[in-house]
Design a protein around this motif. Sequence first.
Motif, short mmCIF file in Angstrom:
data_model
loop_
_atom_site.label_atom_id
_atom_site.label_comp_id
_atom_site.label_asym_id
_atom_site.label_seq_id
_atom_site.Cartn_x
_atom_site.Cartn_y
_atom_site.Cartn_z
N GLU A 80 -45.00 110.84 71.66
CA GLU A 80 -46.12 111.76 71.56
C GLU A 80 -47.34 111.01 71.01
O GLU A 80 -47.20 110.07 70.22
CB GLU A 80 -45.78 112.92 70.64
N PRO A 81 -48.56 111.41 71.43
CA PRO A 81 -49.75 110.80 70.83
C PRO A 81 -49.72 110.93 69.31
O PRO A 81 -49.38 111.98 68.77
CB PRO A 81 -50.90 111.60 71.44
N ILE A 82 -50.07 109.86 68.63
CA ILE A 82 -49.99 109.82 67.17
C ILE A 82 -51.38 109.94 66.57
O ILE A 82 -52.29 109.20 66.92
CB ILE A 82 -49.32 108.53 66.69
N LYS A 83 -51.52 110.90 65.66
CA LYS A 83 -52.75 111.06 64.88
C LYS A 83 -52.37 111.08 63.41
O LYS A 83 -51.59 111.92 62.97
CB LYS A 83 -53.46 112.35 65.26
N VAL A 84 -52.92 110.15 62.66
CA VAL A 84 -52.65 110.03 61.24
C VAL A 84 -53.90 110.40 60.46
O VAL A 84 -55.02 110.08 60.87
CB VAL A 84 -52.20 108.59 60.90
N GLY A 121 -43.43 102.60 60.62
CA GLY A 121 -43.77 102.88 62.00
C GLY A 121 -43.14 104.11 62.61
O GLY A 121 -43.56 104.57 63.67
N GLY A 122 -42.13 104.68 61.98
CA GLY A 122 -41.44 105.85 62.53
C GLY A 122 -40.20 106.16 61.71
O GLY A 122 -39.99 105.57 60.65
N GLY A 126 -46.41 105.49 62.57
CA GLY A 126 -45.82 106.77 62.95
C GLY A 126 -45.30 107.62 61.81
O GLY A 126 -45.28 108.84 61.89
N ALA A 127 -44.86 106.99 60.72
CA ALA A 127 -44.29 107.74 59.60
C ALA A 127 -45.23 107.82 58.40
O ALA A 127 -44.84 108.30 57.33
CB ALA A 127 -42.96 107.13 59.16
N GLN A 140 -37.07 94.11 51.53
CA GLN A 140 -36.10 94.54 52.54
C GLN A 140 -36.82 94.82 53.84
O GLN A 140 -37.88 95.45 53.86
CB GLN A 140 -35.36 95.79 52.07
N GLN A 141 -36.23 94.38 54.92
CA GLN A 141 -36.75 94.64 56.27
C GLN A 141 -36.00 95.84 56.86
O GLN A 141 -34.78 95.89 56.81
CB GLN A 141 -36.54 93.41 57.14
N LEU A 142 -36.76 96.79 57.42
CA LEU A 142 -36.15 97.99 57.98
C LEU A 142 -36.82 98.31 59.31
O LEU A 142 -37.93 98.85 59.34
CB LEU A 142 -36.32 99.16 57.01
N PRO A 143 -36.19 97.98 60.45
CA PRO A 143 -36.77 98.31 61.75
C PRO A 143 -36.80 99.82 61.97
O PRO A 143 -35.79 100.50 61.77
CB PRO A 143 -35.82 97.63 62.75
N LEU A 144 -37.96 100.33 62.38
CA LEU A 144 -38.15 101.76 62.54
C LEU A 144 -38.90 102.08 63.83
O LEU A 144 -39.65 101.26 64.36
CB LEU A 144 -38.95 102.33 61.36
#
Length: 211
Positions: free
Chosen positions: A100-104, A31-32, A62-63, A4-8
């Motif tokens: 916002e800047p993303i830090k994972v 990605g979010g 992002g997520a 499944q494709q899910l744009p995020l």
Amino acid sequence: MKWQQLPLGSIQTNCYILENPDRSCLVFDPGGDAKKLINLLNTRGLKPAAILLTHAHFDHIGAVDVVRETYKIPVYVHKQEEKWLGDPALNGSQFFPIIEPIKVNPADHIINDEGTLKIADFIMSVYHTPGHSPGSVSYYFEKEGVVISGDALFQGSIGRTDLAGGNHSQLLKSIHDKLLTLPEDTYVLSGHGPVTTITNEMDSNPFLNGF
């Protein structure tokens, strides 16, 4: 296996969910919009086994931490972008004022080499496909006839190469040597836009004329 494709996220990056009949699944490039993704997984009764990244640009990661912590699952990324996850300058998030800047947090598994990767009952081939970014990889599921290409190859286009570590000639070589050698009926699940096939891109992609 179903997918499944899910744009995020802020620029609607394609996250992909690949699931087996037993409801186990893999999550690619979350990605979010973590809540949206988690709600979908829970509603469908899916059991994530891992998060796999095609590369570590901000719109693909992002997520990651929220999904990882929710399901207590590992994250995979290529060794050349291991440090990008926690660095907004490298993953590009500091240059986009709309977010916002993303830090994972660091990945749990580092992809060092090409080859076969097995996670739970999922078996795939990992191809290093740099050019859009130095650590870009593509995940190929031979039995299902699907390749998750990240931002290497799109319907009618190819990935941008003006970001950190981008290289146009290297990207074209990656596409030619790694992706266009796959069976022509292989579905290409791209990081942005619609799903395409290898044969469609060989026939009509203007960036691949001569290939």
